[in-house]
Enzyme design. Structure first.
Site: not given
Ligand code: ASP
Length: 332
Positions: A13, A55, A86-87
């Site tokens: 992101t 990710s 972040t995932d």
């Protein structure tokens, strides 16, 4: 003297822009830096665009790419910041903790919940904090830096899907708090005289099975055909159902007799497994060759198994390595 830090950009992101199909990574590593000119007050930075992907698309082979990028540049820089979605960041931080061992230099993963090109975003703070933390003396090994927290690589977990406070340190204290004025370290990195070691093979084929009441145990027949390593997210302090026709213990016998590696973990986020406590755990642990995750995160258990099984699939050897502390600072 200012430290030299390499930014390895991989997408997420933080580097995303709006497209017709939704947010998609498109901002380059150089552009990322241009949004936070203050970074240059703390360190000298060079950048590398390793990937530019969401990710969700990260695969174990990408962790090897990251390891190779760090190894190639290890002597040239004092530290590394990896921008990342972040995932799956907690998987990457765990994997890198096993693939890059005894690093004397910091390897800091960061990202954001909002793209860096928005007027209101957490990206600039997270990026700046990461470079500040990576420029600190005495910081070594792998971390996630997010929302003012520095979390040890094997202890991170994404716990919020939208808010800025997206990561938590699981079953372990924070390594540091980073505010506008100072960095307060809660954990002093252990002195480690061992040479840095880079591992460039990984065994990606680990299945994660989350138990739910009603699940048919024969799902393990299929999994056992396709995978050599299985992590079972069981309940509470750890156990497997064995009543009536839904008897998982019988399947466990088949799997372990075939030499499959089974790790029992828990769905509960905090405090971990302790399979000796109840019959449902004790029976599985004592009768079969299974391992338990104790207080490791699922992300750490899976990636540690991926690192180990690239070296050996022998149960006793896997067991020894799985229960060996690799990262002095994290206890795993
Ligand atoms: N889907 C994004 C990713 O993980 C989410 C984020 O970066 O916050 O790449």
């Amino acid at each position: 003297m200012k430290k030299n830090i390499l930014l390895i950009a991989t997408g997420g992101t933080i580097a995303s822009t709006s497209t017709e199909d939704g947010l998609s990574p498109g901002i380059s590593s150089e552009e990322l830096l241009s949004y936070v000119p203050e970074i240059k007050d703390y360190c000298n930075v060079e950048t590398m665009q390793l990937l530019n992907i969401d990710s969700t698309n990260i695969q174990p082979e990408h962790w090897v790419m990251m390891t190779e990028a760090i190894e190639k540049n290890y002597n040239k820089y004092d530290g590394f910041v990896i921008s990342h979605g972040t995932d799956t960041m907690a998987y990457t931080s765990s994997a890198l903790s096993y693939l890059v061992q005894n690093s004397k230099k910091p390897i800091v993963l960061t990202g954001s919940q909002k793209p860096i090109n928005l007027p209101i975003t957490d990206a600039k703070k997270n990026l700046l904090d990461s470079f500040r933390f990576a420029s600190e003396d005495g910081v070594r090994g792998v971390y996630i830096v997010f929302d003012g927290k520095a979390i040890i690589g094997t202890r991170g977990r994404k716990v919020k899907s939208k808010s800025y406070a997206a990561f938590e340190s699981i079953n372990f204290p924070l390594a540091a708090i980073i505010d506008d004025r100072r960095i307060t370290k809660y954990i002093r990195s252990e002195k480690n005289e061992k040479e840095v070691e880079f591992y460039k093979s990984i065994y990606p084929s680990i299945f994660l099975l989350k138990l739910a009441p009603g699940m048919e145990p024969d799902v393990l027949d299929y999994i056992g055909e396709k995978y050599e390593g299985i992590v079972i997210e069981s309940y509470g302090v750890g156990g497997l159902p064995f009543l009536d026709r839904r008897n998982f213990l019988q399947k466990l016998q088949d799997l372990t007799e075939k030499g499959k590696i089974v790790v029992v973990a828990t769905q509960v986020m905090f405090e971990g497994s302790d399979m000796d406590i109840y019959e449902v755990g004790f029976k599985a642990l004592k009768k079969f060759n299974v391992l338990q995750a104790y207080d490791m995160t699922i992300e750490a258990a899976i990636t540690k198994l991926m690192w180990i099984m690239a070296q050996t699939k022998d149960f006793e050897e896997v067991k020894k390595l799985f229960y060996t502390r690799i990262n002095e600072d994290s206890l795993y």
